[in-house]
Scaffold this motif. Structure first.
Motif, PDB file in Angstrom:
ATOM      1  N   UNK A 257     -18.298 -16.411  35.190  1.00 45.19           N
ATOM      2  CA  UNK A 257     -18.465 -16.513  36.566  1.00 45.19           C
ATOM      3  C   UNK A 257     -17.073 -16.274  37.508  1.00 45.19           C
ATOM      4  N   UNK A 258     -16.080 -17.349  36.947  1.00 45.50           N
ATOM      5  CA  UNK A 258     -14.854 -17.289  37.680  1.00 45.50           C
ATOM      6  C   UNK A 258     -14.307 -15.883  37.354  1.00 45.50           C
ATOM      7  N   UNK A 259     -14.164 -15.268  36.548  1.00 48.84           N
ATOM      8  CA  UNK A 259     -13.837 -13.973  36.536  1.00 48.84           C
ATOM      9  C   UNK A 259     -14.343 -13.067  37.248  1.00 48.84           C
ATOM     10  N   UNK A 260     -15.381 -13.068  37.576  1.00 52.69           N
ATOM     11  CA  UNK A 260     -16.279 -12.207  38.723  1.00 52.69           C
ATOM     12  C   UNK A 260     -15.619 -12.567  40.026  1.00 52.69           C
TER      13      UNK A 260
ATOM     14  N   UNK B 271      -7.628 -15.820  32.756  1.00 50.99           N
ATOM     15  CA  UNK B 271      -7.548 -15.576  34.232  1.00 50.99           C
ATOM     16  C   UNK B 271      -6.381 -14.537  34.790  1.00 50.99           C
ATOM     17  N   UNK B 272      -5.590 -14.471  33.562  1.00 45.15           N
ATOM     18  CA  UNK B 272      -4.567 -13.298  33.845  1.00 45.15           C
ATOM     19  C   UNK B 272      -4.943 -12.126  33.407  1.00 45.15           C
ATOM     20  N   UNK B 273      -5.796 -12.076  32.184  1.00 45.60           N
ATOM     21  CA  UNK B 273      -5.959 -10.826  31.509  1.00 45.60           C
ATOM     22  C   UNK B 273      -7.115 -10.303  31.671  1.00 45.60           C
TER      23      UNK B 273
ATOM     24  N   UNK C 224     -16.432 -23.828  37.660  1.00 47.36           N
ATOM     25  CA  UNK C 224     -15.313 -24.809  37.171  1.00 47.36           C
ATOM     26  C   UNK C 224     -14.129 -24.496  37.992  1.00 47.36           C
ATOM     27  N   UNK C 225     -13.710 -25.548  38.813  1.00 48.09           N
ATOM     28  CA  UNK C 225     -12.706 -25.316  39.879  1.00 48.09           C
ATOM     29  C   UNK C 225     -11.683 -26.351  39.679  1.00 48.09           C
ATOM     30  N   UNK C 226     -11.631 -27.168  38.902  1.00 50.66           N
ATOM     31  CA  UNK C 226     -10.548 -28.084  38.514  1.00 50.66           C
ATOM     32  C   UNK C 226      -9.069 -27.885  38.609  1.00 50.66           C
ATOM     33  N   UNK C 227      -8.601 -28.450  39.780  1.00 47.45           N
ATOM     34  CA  UNK C 227      -7.122 -27.900  39.763  1.00 47.45           C
ATOM     35  C   UNK C 227      -6.275 -28.361  38.447  1.00 47.45           C
ATOM     36  N   UNK C 228      -5.356 -27.720  37.988  1.00 52.62           N
ATOM     37  CA  UNK C 228      -4.594 -27.786  37.015  1.00 52.62           C
ATOM     38  C   UNK C 228      -5.269 -27.213  35.809  1.00 52.62           C
ATOM     39  N   UNK C 229      -6.436 -26.557  35.807  1.00 51.15           N
ATOM     40  CA  UNK C 229      -7.113 -25.815  34.859  1.00 51.15           C
ATOM     41  C   UNK C 229      -7.670 -24.315  35.271  1.00 51.15           C
TER      42      UNK C 229
END
Length: 527
Positions: free
Chosen positions: A59-62, A89-91, A437-442
């Motif tokens: 979901x985050x990748x989308x 997240x970078x790849x 998942x939206x936790x800062x630092x992760x």
């Protein structure tokens, strides 16, 4: 490393006849190749692997792939900083430029699995100048609990760590500038990929350097200098992170000491505790017999590493800086590293075949469970994706669960991969789902200000009993979590996970769709 390079003369060195040795070695190579190909089948055969965290990561990748475009989700925005947890997240958004996001995520997982296998082989080669144990250990643990639950960045990072440890050991006797450069490159990659994988890398090399200093009776000054050279890149990155407002997860740690004796028996399989315990006990018994009969032994460096890993496992919190199951992750790390520092001498062909049978049986038993669960979820994930077409675009979607048990549901872990499946509504219906998942630092995304109060940065479905108590006014607002305090007014839809039974709140919920593992309800908002 010359001393280490002579540790073992071969996997099956007890078989003295050259022809027989070659025959047994060929059998081992064929078995390893077949097990490797079989172990990759679940990833190759399933569009969405049935791993609980994986679906949330997808979901985050989308979100990241569509961020800044006309199709960007209205409830989320990218929030980049120097976080030590950014591998996928970078790849994946970059891979998604030439393939689908779903395909890019699956390719990333496949490459992570290959890095685990190849990294274990590379490490063993660096230590012994041959491979024989580490590859089989990697296959036995390829679907262990942390990996099958979808800790994908950790899996990727651990594969990089294995390669980094191998590279460092290959250069252990070279001059310090070269060692420093290689170490700095891997530290940077690991810091970016996953901070805990960086910790495994640092702990392994630190323990190795301590053993090396003790074994060679180095002066304290020389030993300390080698350790400082190891630590400088990581310390520099931490300083840069702090100066740029980056972070490593949330504050607070928690030790769950009662689980530490149990995790070694739950580690082998993330879906079936009986299979996990059976395979763990089988492996432990085989190792015990091999050690007792003198077939298997840890080399001196391995003893230092084993003691160090054991002490770290006991000392590290179960929840470290907001990251759950931190101590659990040390078990596969040790299982992938220690075989490179073991020597094996089997006396005859019969014992060799017995060893291959045991390792193959453990690998295939766990693989069969994984393949059965993943293939069964193809229909479940297809059903929930189809249900998103019945949701209004831009809707507010809550995830609830009929289960009374705490997360994870150890009574039936085959339910677990569905926990975050409704988060895919973020992509398919442009919805808001508070469990992303939206936790800062992760994670480098965050909810926009209008919905931030509803966000659950790291949590599973809300229990139905809690939702019912709030809706019936049986729970004071101050006693309810703020993100669901007025859920019946804040959300448009509710996905209720678990066995499909009667509507629990017929005056409030209207059924829209159902499947074997979920029911979708529209929430009737009060006028």
């Amino acid at each position: 490393m010359q001393q280490s390079g002579n540790m073992v003369s071969g996997a099956w060195q007890g078989v003295t006849a050259p022809a027989r040795y070659g025959s047994v070695r060929s059998v081992a190579m064929v078995v390893f190749a077949l097990l490797t190909a079989s172990s990759l089948l679940p990833t190759l055969l399933t569009p969405i692997p049935a791993m609980v965290d994986y679906v949330n990561h997808l979901t985050r990748m989308y979100i990241l792939t569509r961020d800044g475009t006309a199709n960007a989700n209205p409830y989320y925005q990218a929030a980049w900083a120097l976080y030590p947890n950014l591998a996928m997240d970078l790849v994946i958004p970059r891979l998604a430029r030439v393939m689908s996001v779903e395909g890019a995520a699956r390719l990333f997982l496949l490459l992570s699995q290959l890095s685990i296998i190849s990294g274990a082989l590379a490490l063993e080669w660096a230590v012994k100048r041959r491979v024989h144990l580490a590859g089989f250990a990697a296959l036995m643990f390829l679907y262990c609990l942390p990996f099958s639950w979808g800790f994908v960045n950790f899996e990727c990072g651990l594969g990089i760590a294995l390669w980094g440890i191998a590279a460092y050991l290959m250069l252990a006797e070279r001059r310090w500038p070269l060692r420093f450069a290689i170490n700095a490159a891997f530290v940077t990659a690991l810091f970016t990929a996953h901070f805990f994988a960086l910790g495994v890398y640092g702990a392994t090399l630190g323990l190795y350097e301590l053993w090396r200093s003790f074994d060679r009776k180095l002066r304290y000054r020389d030993a300390a200098l080698r350790l400082v050279i190891l630590a400088i890149p990581a310390l520099a990155l931490l300083i840069v992170m702090r100066s740029t407002a980056g972070s490593i997860g949330s504050e607070g740690n928690a030790w769950f000491f009662a689980f530490k004796p149990i995790w070694p028996f739950r580690i082998m399989n993330g879906y079936n505790m009986t299979v996990s315990a059976a395979t763990a006990l089988t492996l432990a018994a085989a190792l015990y017999v091999a050690v007792k009969r003198g077939f298997l032994r840890l080399e001196p460096a391995g003893i230092w590493l084993a003691i160090g890993f054991a002490l770290l496992y006991l000392a590290i919190p179960s929840k470290l800086l907001g990251t759950s199951f931190a101590d659990l992750r040390l078990i596969p790390a040790a299982a992938l590293i220690l075989p490179s520092f073991c020597s094996l001498s089997l006396p005859d062909r019969r014992s060799t075949m017995a060893g291959l049978t045991i390792t193959s049986g453990i690998t295939l038993a766990n693989l069969a469970v994984v393949l059965a669960v993943w293939l069964s979820y193809r229909a479940d994930y297809a059903a929930i994706i189809e249900s998103f077409g019945k949701i209004d675009h831009g809707a507010m979607v809550l995830i609830g669960s009929r289960g009374e048990e705490a997360d994870p549901p150890f009574n039936d872990l085959t339910q677990y991969p569905m926990y975050y499946a409704p988060t895919l509504a973020v992509h398919y219906a442009n919805a808001f789902v508070p469990n992303v998942f939206t936790e800062a630092g992760k994670q480098p995304i965050q909810p926009r200000a209008a919905v931030r109060r509803l966000d659950i940065p790291y949590g599973g479905p809300v229990p139905l009993r809690l939702l019912s108590a709030i809706a019936a006014g049986q729970l004071a607002p101050s006693d309810a979590p703020p993100f669901i305090r007025t859920w019946y007014r804040d959300y448009d839809y509710l996905y209720l996970l678990g066995p499909t039974v009667v509507n629990p709140l017929p005056d409030l919920l209207e059924e829209v769709d159902r499947s074997a593992r979920f029911v979708l309800y529209r929430i009737r908002r009060a006028p």
